[in-house]
Design a protein around this motif. Sequence first.
Motif: not given
Length: 492
Positions: A255-282
């Motif tokens: 459903a959503l794919k993120a590639e190498n997201l960068c911001g002030e407080k994070f760098k190169n964050i990549s992930f994907e989440v499928h329809e019907g999935e719970v993707l946890g962030f810890s």
Amino acid sequence: MKIEMTGIKKAFGSNHVLKGVNFTINSGEVHALMGENGAGKSTLMNILTGLLSKDDGSIKVDGTETSYSSALEAEHAGISFIHQEMNNFPDMSVVDNMFLNKELKTKFGLMNQRAMIKQATEYLNHLGAQINVTQKISNLTVGQQQMVEIAKSLMTDAKIIIMDEPTAALTTNEIKILFKTINELKAKGVGFIYISHRMEELWEICDTVTVMRDGVSINTYKIKDVTENQIVHDMVGRDIGDYYPARNPKLGPVALKAENLCGEKFKNISFEVHEGEVLGFSGLMGAGRTETMRALFGIDKLTDGKVLVHGKEVHIKNPSDAVALGIGFLTEDRKTEGLVLDQSLRDNIALPSIEGFKKHGIIDEKTETSFVNMLMKRLTVKAENPFVTAGSLSGGNQQKVVLAKWVGSGAKILILDEPTRGVDVGAKKEIYELINQLTDRHVAVIMISSDLPEVLSMSDRIEVLYEGKQMGIVDAKDANQEKIMKLATGGK
């Protein structure tokens, strides 16, 4: 200090919130106050500290009938109240918030800013919170603001400290430091009234527990003599079964794919989440979980990276862009970002869906109210009607209203940041069941949570961040607390 509250009653119009509550707290005791959202816990504490007046009953402090006319008077008497919802002045510095109405002066009567900065820093360091106290308090995360509230309370030399959901926004390590501080103060005779929905904490820190239900004190137990099942039964009037419903995900396309997201407080964050999935962030506080999602949703700025929704690259510049793409975001701070507190439940819940109720440019209020009533019933929001203000509800019911808003919007990608923060055990299970219902309907869910058992039980995969960096993605069936914590603290 010993406080005895007997037969306390309180009504707001025809709504009888307290119907005869008995509660006693002694020096050197950690006494838990448990109950579902709306049971009357906060109202009882507001009466004790002078924020509300009682309609009937007795309050004795060290055997003397007592009533306080304000929270400041109660604080001067030695009773400090750390509220679940922080009441800071966002444009003031951390140190100025901490010393408001308690400013230190030089011998010439001038403000002693240097001494206040030194003392504020020392109290926060004692709690393990490395915070620059000269910055605006609005720059801090919710968890950091909670540590500031705890430090403010310690500064008052209180004899009784009321803590309302003190660990809801804290990480595991911060909770350990807090409990160590509580035990140190308890040994010096300080008493604590501990309001929490995290059941496992009772046996770690509490001596006694009083359970409330529907404005009545049901039972008081020594913690060593009671089981979790008994407390839950007293709280909800029934056995609740397993907290975490089983997940049987049927994953669809990405459903959503993120590639190498960068911001002030994070760098190169990549992930994907499928329809019907719970993707946890810890991750620990400051790991960049919330910041990543805020930038993804268009609240904060992305400096680099690519976002694809259903396989198509998108450019989200603001939250309106995200909502138009079918993305919803339940923010960590429901009070300032999730709700318009002085507006009705109807207006709050219908806000993202308002265009759907327009006929010839005019809102069909009957259809809108029917829609809101359906969502309130589905999420068991406890309120007299959809026209009461969001600010009049308990914290847990406010959380349900924010959830109702996004469920009603028809979002196909839903970001949940601390979805059960400050929510009672019965409502937690309802939220978990709602998450399962959403994923059964092919909604993709991204869930940020500081509650490790929650992440482990409700996620299908878990992404772990550490200091703004991605440490790894763990399949839920291979995950345990030790593995997640190792990654969350920078280990491999």
